[in-house]
Structure formats: structure tokens, C-alpha cells
Design an enzyme around this catalytic site. Structure first.
Site, PDB file in Angstrom:
ATOM      1  N   GLY A 653       0.804  -1.222   0.000  1.00 18.42           N
ATOM      2  CA  GLY A 653       0.000   0.000   0.000  1.00 18.42           C
ATOM      3  C   GLY A 653       0.835   1.269   0.000  1.00 18.42           C
ATOM      4  O   GLY A 653       0.344   2.349  -0.362  1.00 18.42           O
ATOM      5  N   GLU A 654       2.093   1.152   0.370  1.00 26.81           N
ATOM      6  CA  GLU A 654       2.951   2.325   0.456  1.00 26.81           C
ATOM      7  C   GLU A 654       3.448   2.722  -0.935  1.00 26.81           C
ATOM      8  O   GLU A 654       3.959   1.882  -1.692  1.00 26.81           O
ATOM      9  CB  GLU A 654       4.130   2.014   1.377  1.00 26.81           C
ATOM     10  CG  GLU A 654       4.941   3.237   1.762  1.00 26.81           C
ATOM     11  CD  GLU A 654       6.067   2.892   2.723  1.00 26.81           C
ATOM     12  OE1 GLU A 654       7.076   3.615   2.725  1.00 26.81           O
ATOM     13  OE2 GLU A 654       5.930   1.890   3.463  1.00 26.81           O
TER      14      GLU A 654
END
Length: 1357
Positions: A653-654
Site C-alpha cells: 500500500g505504500e
């Protein structure tokens, strides 16, 4: 009657056909069926002229007739069947049945030869079912079954399929329940016939009659109309028995593999599917006709079972019934199958690629009967064919069984009961349990099936967690709990049975080489009830390997460590990788770690893989580069390349992590496709756009979706300032929108935590979405076809891997690993259930489980596990709080006794718990009888209290007077903890009358345990092996010590039992008895030195009893065991502070010696040591008592002292010298000195010396004359100087005694000895006598003028 008998002429065919033609003529309508009637009459006329004596025609369908005549006489039957008139068709069908049953018909009937009269008849028989008349259904079924059953006729291909199809139609469209049951029974019987012949590849086989009641196990019970089952059973049996003795048709020529019963398009499709799945035969592609037909029927049944209703008609009940029937027939086939399904590659592959596919597709249905049938078929596969279906069972076991088992909160009751019943059967077969563990739990690439079975049963036994929401009623929950415990008991029982069987095999006298050669058979399960041997061959010719426990231990340990690393990875990827590298599960290079992640090892979290690949640490970055570089994107479209790349992990998700991964992907793509973009920057930006588009298009949270023009606009100028072609971007957009980019195992259906963990373990997340038990429609979801194809690919991929190798094991060491897996859950399940339930059946099962578990763990030497189970049973006896006892606790007491009897050889330290229970039982029984406690006999002052106690109390006394007068009873009623060893007499708290009444009732319960059962444990100690008896004695000593050391209520039960078992086991070999006595000796010494005088006295008396018993046995010369046995008396005598104990020991020794003097040998040493200690005692009575016995021994039994070991003479002398030092009685001291002179005389006479010498060289030195040779006297003195020196030295020291009488007597005796026997001494010895005996006397005279030494004595010297 006579007329009908002559109809048809003398031939066999005529006798069958004639009466039938007559019936047809009678029932036919003359005008409507004129052609039929005339044909019948012509046939009758023809039959009159025929006989069986003609030349046989091999091509004729009828025995004894020519082909032309056969066609002519059978034509009326064909016309009657085609008449579409029930009254005419009925006798025709009866005639066909008789023709086939009588065996007058012969030959092959197949679809290729449609001109054959027999083919036409079968075809017409099948068409009769279309009349719609109920009356023809049973004759139709009888005719078809007779045709298939007839050994002289082979119905093949399309014709055979038509027969099966017709029976199906009668079942599905039957007009009454009995006829439908008959149709099902006929179909099942046909399957038995076809596959029995296929097994033997012969028509001449024994046919088993189908059981109609078994066919109605899952469905159609509602069709039973009273006696329908009985009627149908007779119906089938009559047809089968009618063809007995008919000669069979021989087939030798092979046929090419084909599927004759299908349309061309379907046949090509099946051929294609077979070729793809590897179902084709080997070289030549040939098979026997019989096996080919069986294969075709099996395949078509599987296909029919996979048909689903259309969307237009989702509630097609007829199709559903047909599907269920086909599954029931498949069950019949597999239940009755044998070696062909293991040895024939084609049939085995048919199971893999047709039957398994059917099970897979039908898993999506919620119809309970289908689920039950699937489980039953799967049970057959597991029982009989598991060796060839390792990969398939590894998939279906979690899918069908574990998924339902692990659903604790909201299961279907019937479904879960089906699974539990199946697991009970599996648990009852020890070989299946062992094989499951060996081939799955010890296989790195397979699920831990055994472990999950046990844990699933534990969860079910414990019920839904407190506070959780469940759909189960209380009764259902209790039922589940009881059944799961039953399954666990069955599993541990099977493990024990297998262990016993293998140990018995292992004890045989087979040579090692031969044993290893036959080990594949040695672990075979016993024959099943039907006589078949389940999976007996274990498929050795394909992929079975024998594996030893060491190899399995390595595999199991490897798997456990790997799973630990995977769990660490799923929590913190970097730590997981470090652990895997450290334990050498993964290489330490980035390329090897990347390969490990790409392989997507079972259980790895795809999300965590993505997180790890996006890390910026140096090693993780290198791993990501190696991971991306391992892909080959050459000639791949950009969208397909991204899809392929993201199939193995989920993007983190980063944003920075995504950036690093996409940057490397773009570089790799451009390297594989140099001409695709101007630079890698273009691929990088486009990759980002595609990811954003995928999220936008397929995320339900996004309301305003990106349009194609938006996508094109967002990507303008990314190709080094230029635009990519709009057509290219538009196609890419369409492809992403229509087909989401997701991982291979991605699913759009959200799943629970429990399901996720299951799916990750299997690596089959999406596949298991097929099995949605809440689904109500019959047709599977549209996406399932893709998933089913994926599963088939997995089956195919696994077939070549090592995990498809089926391992067999016969080494019982494998049970150690199984117990390590299952003992915790079993202990928890049995304990919780036994604690919470009062149902007798359930508690009995739990106690049985404990017993089996103790047996396995004890024999396998697993101390921790064994002690855990034994301790749990001991605690559940509730003997430590008898007021709370129930019947289940009494059953636990019985279990303790059974464990002691059955597994005593392997209990070791666990004996302490068992013997503690026996001690507590005896204590409670004494209280119940009202007998006085041991403490009343062991108390110091018991004269007054004994008078006050009533002699007979019993339960009546307890009920009448309560327990206030009996503190011991009050303490027991109040109860204590299991580990408490003391009775809490002084505990505060009143005892209510209710508690008393309950306690009395419980004492009545304990009447079930008689004295015989208690004593049997101790008497049985004689049968314990040498290791076990030592452990038993150690434990009993511990228990007895705790009993005796109780400050308020000491007891002697175990002490008495110690004496008893010492008696029982006194005849054991000396080595074992010596080890036992080492333990007993320490115990007696420890207790004998107790501060409680009464206890010590009791112990010494017990020791005396043992010693008396032991001294009854004679001891050979030069042994020392009597001395060892009597040593506790010596130690206690030397260390006890109690005069009473010391006096008792002297009396005991005196009694033993004087009563068993002839048997005492090495024991003299201990006897004299006791008397030596007594001689220095401070109590006069002890000294005199000891001297009195000593006097008797020396006077009357002196020869016995030295008859075996001359060294005891020295001990005797030392003892006498000690008595001379007595301060209490000069007479005793003087007598001791006199006895020393007596000893010297005996020594000089050499009585014991003579016996010793004569045994060595036959010479005698009993008397040595003065004129004897120096050599002779020197030899004597040299050998026996050590006996003279203590005697002379002792007398020499007495000359300096403070008592005048003693000094005088000792000097006189000393010099008399030297005078009378000095001629025996050598010169060297005399020198020693002067220096150590005579000179010290004169040295001591200075200053002691009162010492009278006569001048005559000095002159004599």
C-alpha cells in the site's frame, strides 16, 4: 398343461419359446396383430421340426439352431416387443428373460452390428419402456438384467449404454415406488456384474448380489412401500441365481479403445480430454472388450453426475435425481472395486480425471444427499485407493471434510454429523491414520491433515467459544461434542492397535533383509468386512516407497521448521527470511530467496511478499531485483506482462514501495522487449497508470469511474514527450476494465479468518470458493469452470512431483511424532468433556481415550505425555475429595486399576500416581467400614482412646452419629487438592449433614471396587519386567513415605504392600532382586530413623518379616547378598537415637539368627556388626541382651559362623573384644575374654581352615604337631595370620584396662594362647607378635604397679 409342455418341440429353445408364443397369440388382437399371430404360429410350426441334435452353428445367436432358423423363431418376439401393446409385450419380455437366463442365447451384442437379431431385440426391449404402462416395467427390468447377467452373452458399447439408460428412465419416470427401487437395484446389480468381470477380465466370475437396503441408505427411503425392499431383493436374486451354471463366453481378441456410445462430436471431445489428461492406454492403445465396456460405463456415469440444470429451468428435480443416482452407482462401483483400480493405469486415471472432477463440481451443491454420497465415495477412495490418489486426496480431504469439521459456529447439523461419522470410520482404520500422517503431515508440500483432524475434533468437542453466536441448539452441540470425543478415542485406539501389531511383527525371527523386503505387506490393514483387502497393494508398481522413521523424522522436522519460518515471514518478512536462511531452508543468495518467494510456498502471505519486495534494505532490494529478473516478458503485451508479474503477490500500500517495484518491472520489460518503448521511463509511467486504472475500475468504493478518454489523456506525452498510439492505449484500457488484474488465488468473495488460514495452507483460495455451503442454486458459479480447470492442472502438475510418491511405514517410531501432534488436543478434549459431562456413555468414552493414550505413550516411552494422561485420570478419580464423587469418578478409579494391570511394564514414574490412588481408595474403604485408623495403632499413648472408640462403627454409625467424633472422616468430607498428602484434621469449617449423606452415598459407590481389584495390582507385580518392578518399588516407597510422614494420620497401607510385593518377587533373579533391595533398603533405613517411634517400630517389624522370609532361602558360598539384605538393621542400629528401636533390632536379629542359623552365610557380618554396636550401647539391657545371643552363638553355633566365609571369624572376634569393654557388667566382659580363648582354640584346631584347605588342594592342616616342618607352619600362619592378629591385639589392649579383673583375665588368656599355640607361628610372625602384642603390654606397665604379671608368665615367654 400337457399341451403347453409340448409347445415348441423338443429343442431347448423351443421349450422356452413355445409357451411364450402361445401366450402372445392368446393376448394379441387378431385384426390389429394379425401379422404377429401368423408369425408366432409359423415359428411354432418351425420349432416342432427342430432339435438340438443338428450340427452346431458358431454364428447362430441361439444354441442348437442355425443362424437362419434362429432369426426366424426370434422374429415373433421382436414383433411382439414392437407392437406397443402391453399385453403382448409382457409375455415377450418374459420370454427374453428366460432365453437369457437359460443360457440358450450366445454371442456379442454391440452397436456396430445393428442388423443382429439380438441387438434388435435388446433395442426393442429398451423401447418397451416408452409404452408408459406400469405392468411392463418390472418385466422390462428383469429382461435387461438377465441379458447383462447371462455369461454367454456380451452386451457392448452403445447397446450397453442403452440398457443402462433405459433402467435410468424407469427409475426417473417410474409409476410407483417399488418399480423405482427395482430399477435402482437392477442398475446397481449391472454395475457389480460389469466391474466384477472387468476385475478378472473374464465372463466366468462370481457375482455378488446387491443389497437393496444399502442402496436406500442416503435417498429414496420414501419410496419403500412396506415390503418393497424385500420384494426387490428377491427380484434381483432370482434373476442372478437363474443364470448359475450357464457356460461363459470366451474372449481373447483385444479391441481398440473407443467410445461407441457417443455422438461423433462428443466422442472427439472425450478423446481430446483423455489425451490431455493422460487417460490413454500405453503402447498400442488396446484393452479387452470387457474392460473397455466397464470403462465406458464408468466414464458416462461420471459425466452424467456432472450435469447441471439450465438457467431456464434451475429446479430440474429429475436431473437432480439422475445426478444422485449416478453418484450412488459410482459409490457401488468404488465400494466393490478391487485391484484393477490400482494396477490398471487407465482405470486409475479415470478415477483421477473423471470421478474426482465430478466430486469437485458437485462440491458446490447444498443438496445433503449429494454431500453424503460424495463423502461415502471419498471414503472408498481413501480406504482402498489412496496409494494412487495422493495428490487428489490432499485436495479433497480439506475441501470435503476439514472445511465442515472446522466450522464450529454455524455448521449444518446433518452435514457435520456426516463428516463426524466418516471420521469415526477413518479413525477406526489404523493404517489409514498412519498413512495420512506419513504422506501429508510429513510432506512439505501437503496439508497437515492429521493435525487438522485432531485440532478440528478438539474445537468441536469444546463447542462454540463463550459469548459467540451460533446456530446450534444445545442438543446439537452436545451431540457434536460426544461424537468428536468418540472420533478422538477411535484414533488413539487405532494408533495403539497398529503399534501392538507392529511390535508383534518386529519380535518375529525374520532375518532383517527378509523383513525389509516384506515390509510393504507387513503394514497392510486387515481385510474389510466384505473380504476385500483395502489398498492392499499400496500401488507398489507405480509410486509407493517404504520409508523409515528416521527419514520421516527429517521430513517432519523440515516441514515444522519451514512452517515456523513461513509464520515468521507472515508477521515480519525480514525476520522470516533470516530464520529460513539460518535454518538452511532457503539459500543465502538473493536469487535463491527470490525463487522461494516466486514459488509461493504454501502458507506465504501474498501481501507480505509484496511488502518484502518493496523494502529498501539492501538485501531485500537485491531480492526484489532477482525476483523481477526471473520473469521473461519477451513478446508479451504490456497489459499481459503486468498481469503475469502481479499474479504471485499483492502490491504493497505504500507508494514508495510500489515505486521501487514498478521501476524495476519497467526496466525488465524494456530489456525483454527493446523496441516496445523509447525508454524505461515510458513503461514505468504506463505501469503506474495501469495500476491506477485497475483500482479505479474494480473498486466498488470508487463512484466516478475513469473513462477511456480520461485514461488516454492521462498518458499523453509519456513516450519521451510523444504520445503512445490511441489504439494501443484504448485496447489496454478495454483489457484491464473487462478483466481485473489479480493474483492467481484472488477471490472476489470475502472470506472469514478461518477460511483464509485454511486456504493459505492449501494454496487454493479461489478453488475453495466452489464449496460455498450457503449456495442454494444447483448450477455452479460461472467463474468456477476456470477454477476447476486450475485444479485439474494442479493434479496434473503434482503427479510428477515427489509428493505424489506414496510412502508406507512399518516402524512404530512414527507414532512418537503422531503423539507429539495429537496428545495435547486429546488431553484437552477428554479432560474438558469428562469434567463437564455426566452422561455415562460420554464419560466412558473419555476414560477409554485416556486408557488408550496411556497405553501408546507408555509403550513408546514418552514420559511427559504418559504422565500427563495418568495424572489427569488420577485427578478425575476425585479420591482426594470423596464427597464430590460421582459414578464417572468411580469409572476413573477402575481405569487406573486397568492401566496398572495392562501397562504396568511401561509406567515407570507414573506408578506413583496410581499407587497414590490405591492408597486413597483403601483409606476411604476403611472409613466406610468404620475401622479404627492406622493412627490409633501408631499413636504413642493409645490405651485410653482405644477403650473409648467403638469397635464396629460402619456406615450405620456414621449416619447415626455424624462425623464429629471422627476427625479423619471430617477431613475427607471437606476434601483437599489432588496433590495434598496430609489430612487436614485441624481445618476450620463445619461439615453439614448433606455433605455427610453425600459422602456416605459415595462410599457406597466405591463398593464397586473390591479388595480383590486392589490386591490384584500388587499380586500382578510378579509379572512386571525387571525395569518395571524396580520403578514400581520406588513409587510404592514414595507413597508409603508420604503415608507414614503424615503428622496427624500416619498410615501403613503401602508399607504392608511393600512387604507383600517383596514376598511376591523374592524369587526373581539375583540381579533384579538386588536392584529392588537397594531401593527398599534406603526406604527402611529412612523410615526406621523416623522421629515417630510407633512408625519406626512398625517398619522394623516389617523389615524383620522380610528378613525371616528371605533367610528361608539358602545362600551359596562367597555371595554377599544376605549381608546386603541385613544392612538396614546395621545402619539403623548405628544411627537411631531411640533405645526402643535399638533394643527391637537386637531382638529381631537374635530371633532371626537363632531360628535360621543353618541358612545364615554372608549375613553373619551384619549380625556381628549389630552386636558390636549393641556392645557399646548406653543401655545395659541392650548390651546384656546382645551378649546373651552372642554367647549362645559362640557356644552352640560356632561352626556355622565360619563354614562359608572365614572372614566372619574376624568380625566375631572384634564383636567379643567390644563386649569386653562393656562398663555395665564385668561378668559379661570376663565371659567375652573366655570366648576369645575359645575362638583361639577353634582357630588353632583349624576347623574352618580344614574345610577351606580341603576344598582347594585336598590337604588337611587341622592339627600341626610340634615336630612339623617349618614350611607347613609358615604356610598356615601366612594364610591365617590375619585371623590371629585381631584376637591377640585385642587381648593385648585389654591388659591396660582400668578394671583389675579384666586386666588379669586378659593377660592370662593372652599368655595361655601364646603358650599353647605359639608353635604354630613362624619366626616372622613371632617378630610381629612381640612388636605389636607383647611389647605394648610392658610399655604400659610403667606407672601401673597394680598390674600383676607373674614371673612364671614372663619366663614362659
Amino acid at each position: 398343461m400337457s399341451a403347453s409342455q409340448t409347445l415348441g418341440g423338443p429343442s431347448r429353445c423351443g421349450r422356452v419359446l413355445g409357451p411364450s408364443f402361445d401366450k402372445i397369440i392368446k393376448h394379441a388382437a387378431w385384426r390389429k396383430h394379425s401379422n404377429l399371430v401368423s408369425s408366432c404360429k409359423s415359428a411354432l410350426d418351425k420349432l416342432e421340426t427342430l432339435s438340438d441334435a443338428g450340427v452346431p452353428d458358431p454364428a447362430s445367436p441361439l444354441l442348437g439352431l442355425s443362424s437362419y432358423d434362429a432369426d426366424f423363431v426370434l422374429n415373433p418376439i421382436l414383433l411382439a416387443l414392437d407392437s406397443n401393446y402391453a399385453k403382448v409385450a409382457d409375455p415377450a419380455l418374459e420370454c427374453v428373460s428366460k432365453l437369457f437366463s437359460a443360457g440358450v442365447v450366445r454371442g456379442e451384442i454391440e452397436g456396430n452390428n445393428t442388423d443382429s437379431i439380438l441387438y434388435k431385440i435388446i433395442e426393442s426391449v429398451c423401447k418397451v419402456g416408452g409404452i408408459g404402462e406400469e405392468s411392463v416395467e418390472l418385466p422390462l427390468l428383469r429382461a435387461l438384467l438377465a441379458a447383462v447377467r447371462c455369461p454367454s452373452v456380451l452386451i457392448r458399447g452403445d447397446c450397453l449404454l442403452q440398457v443402462v439408460r433405459t433402467c435410468f428412465n424407469v427409475y426417473l419416470g417410474g409409476l410407483n415406488g417399488t418399480n423405482q427401487i427395482c430399477a435402482k437395484s437392477v442398475l446397481a446389480q449391472i454395475m457389480l456384474i460389469l466391474f466384477a468381470r472387468a476385475e478378472e477380465d473374464s465372463m466366468d466370475v462370481t457375482i455378488r448380489t446387491v443389497s437393496v437396503s444399502e442402496l436406500l441408505e442416503f435417498t429414496d427411503k420414501n419410496l419403500n412401500e412396506g415390503s418393497s425392499i424385500y420384494f426387490c431383493q428377491n427380484f434381483v436374486s432370482e434373476v442372478i441365481s437363474a443364470s448359475e451354471g450357464v457356460p461363459d463366453l470366451k474372449f481373447s481378441q483385444p479391441v481398440a479403445v473407443s467410445q461407441n456410445g457417443e455422438s461423433k462430436g462428443e466422442e472427439e471431445e472425450i478423446r481430446e480430454e483423455e489425451a490431455k489428461n493422460g487417460v490413454e492406454l500405453g503402447a498400442g492403445g488396446v484393452s479387452s472388450k470387457i474392460r473397455e465396456d466397464a470403462f465406458i460405463v464408468f466414464k458416462n456415469l461420471c459425466k452424467f453426475s456432472m450435469k447441471f440444470s439450465s438457467q431456464e429451468n434451475p429446479d430440474d428435480h429429475i436431473l437432480l435425481r439422475g445426478k444422485i443416482l449416478s453418484l450412488e452407482l459410482l459409490k457401488v462401483i468404488m465400494d466393490n472395486g478391487s485391484s484393477i483400480w490400482r494396477s490398471n493405469e487407465r482405470f486409475l486415471n479415470a478415477v483421477k480425471h473423471f470421478l474426482c472432477l465430478s466430486l469437485l463440481k458437485n462440491s458446490a451443491l447444498s443438496v445433503m444427499s449429494i454431500f453424503e454420497l460424495q463423502c461415502s465415495i471419498f471414503m472408498s477412495l481413501l480406504t482402498k485407493y489412496r496409494s494412487g490418489l495422493k495428490a487428489e486426496i490432499g485436495i479433497f480431504f480439506p475441501m470435503l471434510i476439514l472445511r465442515v469439521l472446522e466450522n464450529v459456529l454455524q455448521p449444518s447439523f446433518v452435514q457435520k454429523m456426516t463428516v463426524l461419522n466418516m471420521l469415526e470410520k477413518i479413525g477406526g482404520d489404523s493404517q489409514i491414520i498412519i498413512d495420512i500422517f506419513v504422506n501429508y503431515d510429513c510432506d512439505v508440500d501437503s496439508p497437515n491433515i492429521f493435525e487438522r483432524i485432531v485440532n478440528g475434533l478438539l474445537k468441536t468437542a469444546q463447542g462454540p467459544p463463550p459469548g459467540s453466536t451460533t446456530t446450534l441448539s444445545a442438543v446439537q452441540d452436545i451431540t457434536f461434542r460426544h461424537e468428536s470425543v468418540k472420533c478422538l478415542v477411535g484414533i488413539i485406539k487405532s494408533m495403539g492397535a497398529w503399534m501392538d501389531q507392529q511390535l508383534k511383527i518386529g519380535d518375529s525371527d525374520l532375518p532383517k533383509g527378509f523383513e525389509s523386503d516384506t515390509s510393504a505387506e507387513s503394514h497392510i490393514a486387515p481385510p474389510a468386512e466384505d473380504g476385500s483387502v483395502p489398498d492392499s497393494e499400496l500401488h507398489p508398481d507405480i509410486n509407493s516407497e517404504l520409508s523409515d522413521a528416521a527419514t520421516l523424522e527429517q521430513r517432519r522436522a523440515y516441514k515444522i521448521e519451514l512452517q515456523k519460518g513461513v509464520q515468521l515471514f507472515n508477521k515480519k518478512p525480514s525476520k522470516g527470511i533470516e530464520f529460513l536462511i539460518r535454518t538452511q531452508k532457503v539459500g543465502d543468495s538473493p536469487e535463491e530467496v527470490a525463487a522461494f518467494l516466486k514459488k509461493n510456498t504454501t502458507g506465504l502471505s501474498e501481501t507480505m511478499i509484496g511488502d518484502y519486495l518493496g523494502e529498501r534494505e539492501e538485501f531485500a532490494l537485491r531480492v526484489m531485483h532477482a525476483y523481477v529478473d526471473s520473469f521473461n516478458f519477451k513478446s508479451m503485451d504490456f497489459g499481459e506482462a503486468i498481469r503475469f508479474f502481479l499474479s504471485g503477490f499483492r502490491l504493497p500500500g505504500e507508494a514508495q514501495k510500489i515505486d521501487r517495484i514498478m521501476e524495476k518491472f519497467a526496466e525488465r520489460y524494456c530489456k525483454c522487449n527493446p523496441n516496445s518503448f523509447t525508454s524505461a521511463d515510458t513503461a514505468y509511467v504506463l505501469a503506474y497508470s495501469v495500476i491506477m486504472l485497475n483500482t479505479d475500475a474494480h473498486n466498488n468504493m470508487v463512484k466516478d469511474k475513469m473513462t477511456k478518454s480520461d485514461f488516454i489523456r492521462n498518458n499523453r506525452g509519456i513516450d519521451d514527450g510523444k504520445d503512445l498510439p490511441e489504439e494501443y492505449l484504448g485496447a489496454l484500457y478495454d483489457h484491464i476494465v473487462k478483466n481485473e488484474i489479480k493474483m492467481n488465488a484472488d477471490s472476489s468473495v470475502p472470506q472469514s479468518k478461518q477460511a483464509n488460514s485454511l486456504n493459505k495452507l492449501l494454496g487454493l483460495d479461489g478453488i475453495l470458493n466452489l464449496v460455498s455451503w450457503k449456495q442454494t442454486e444447483e448450477k455452479p458459479l460461472g467463474a468456477n469452470e476456470l477454477l476447476i480447470r486450475h485444479i485439474q492442472e494442479q493434479f496434473k502438475a503434482k503427479s510428477g512431483k515427489s509428493e505424489s510418491v506414496y510412502y508406507a511405514v512399518s516402524d512404530v517410531a512414527i507414532l512418537r511424532f503422531m503423539v507429539e501432534v495429537c496428545w495435547g488436543p486429546m488431553l484437552a478434549a477428554f479432560s474438558v468433556t469428562l469434567d463437564q459431562s455426566d452422561d455415562r456413555l460420554t464419560t466412558t468414552q473419555c476414560i477409554l481415550g485416556f486408557r488408550y493414550a496411556v497405553h501408546v505413550t507408555a509403550v513408546m516411552g514418552m514420559q511427559i505425555q504418559r504422565d500427563a494422561f495418568v495424572t489427569s485420570v488420577a485427578k478425575f478419580t476425585f479420591l482426594h475429595c470423596a464427597a464430590d464423587m460421582k459414578q464417572k469418578n468411580v469409572d476413573a478409579v477402575k481405569a487406573i486399576i486397568s492401566i496398572a494391570i495392562e501397562d504396568g511394564n511401561n509406567l515407570q514414574e507414573a506408578w506413583e500416581h496410581i499407587l497414590t490412588c490405591l492408597s486413597r481408595i483403601e483409606h476411604l474403604q476403611l472409613l466406610g467400614e468404620g475401622a479404627a485408623t492406622d493412627a490409633s495403632f501408631l499413636s504413642v499413648s493409645n490405651t485410653e482412646t482405644d477403650d473409648k472408640l467403638e469397635k464396629s462403627v460402619g456406615l450405620q454409625y456414621l449416619m447415626k452419629k455424624g462425623t464429629l467424633q471422627n476427625p479423619a472422616v471430617m477431613a475427607v468430607v471437606r476434601g483437599g487438592s489432588y496433590d495434598s498428602t496430609t489430612v487436614r484434621v485441624n481445618s476450620s469449617g463445619l461439615v453439614t449433614s448433606e455433605q455427610i449423606n453425600q459422602f456416605i452415598a459415595n462410599l457406597n459407590l466405591l463398593d464397586q471396587i473390591g479388595n480383590f481389584e486392589l490386591n490384584h495390582v500388587f499380586a500382578h507385580s510378579q509379572r512386571l519386567n525387571s525395569e518395571a518392578i524396580v520403578a514400581f518399588v520406588k513409587a510404592l516407597c514414595k507413597v508409603s513415605m508420604s503415608e507414614l510422614q503424615c503428622p496427624t494420620d500416619p498410615r501403613v497401607f503401602s508399607l504392608i504392600k511393600l512387604v507383600e510385593i517383596a514376598h511376591y518377587n523374592m524369587n526373581r533373579i539375583r540381579l533384579v532382586w538386588s536392584r529392588m533391595w537397594n531401593v527398599l533398603s534406603d526406604f527402611f533405613v529412612s523410615v526406621g530413623l523416623s522421629e515417630n517411634l510407633s512408625v519406626s517400630i512398625f517398619v522394623m517389624d516389617s523389615l524383620r518379616q522380610l528378613a525371616m522370609k528371605f533367610l528361608e532361602r539358602e545362600e551359596l558360598a562367597n555371595y554377599n547378598f544376605q549381608n546386603e539384605f541385613l544392612r538396614p538393621f546395621v545402619i539403623i542400629m548405628q544411627n537411631s537415637n531411640s533405645a526402643e528401636i535399638r533394643e527391637l533390632i537386637v531382638r529381631c536379629i537374635s530371633q532371626m539368627v537363632l531360628s535360621r542359623v543353618t541358612n545364615v552365610k554372608s549375613g553373619w557380618k551384619s549380625v556381628f556388626m549389630v552386636f558390636t554396636t549393641a556392645a557399646a550401647d548406653e543401655r545395659k539391657n541392650i548390651v546384656l541382651l546382645a551378649f546373651e545371643t552372642m554367647e549362645k552363638i559362640v557356644r552352640e553355633y560356632f561352626p556355622h559362623i565360619t563354614e562359608t566365609d572365614a572372614t566372619t571369624f574376624t568380625d566375631c572376634v572384634r564383636c567379643l573384644i567390644k563386649f569386653t569393654n562393656s562398663k555395665f557388667n564385668n561378668d559379661a566382659s570376663l565371659n567375652a575374654i573366655a570366648f576369645l580363648r575359645f575362638c583361639a582354640l577353634k582357630l588353632a584346631e583349624g576347623g574352618f581352615v580344614c574345610a577351606d584347605k580341603s576344598s582347594e588342594n585336598g590337604s588337611s592342616v587341622s592339627v600341626i604337631n610340634k615336630d612339623g616342618s617349618d614350611v607347613q607352619s609358615s604356610a598356615y600362619i601366612d594364610d591365617h595370620g590375619s585371623y590371629w592378629l585381631p584376637l591377640l591385639t585385642g587381648l593385648s589392649k585389654l591388659t591396660s584396662d582400668s578394671r583389675l579383673d579384666i586386666r588379669k583375665s586378659s593377660v592370662e588368656v593372652l599368655f595361655n594362647i601364646l603358650k599353647d599355640h605359639g608353635h604354630l607361628f613362624s619366626r616372622a610372625f613371632w617378630v610381629g607378635v612381640f612388636s605389636s602384642v607383647v611389647l605394648p603390654i610392658f610399655n604400659g606397665v610403667h606407672g601401673k604397679r597394680d598390674v600383676p604379671i607373674k614371673t612364671s608368665r614372663i619366663h614362659q615367654l
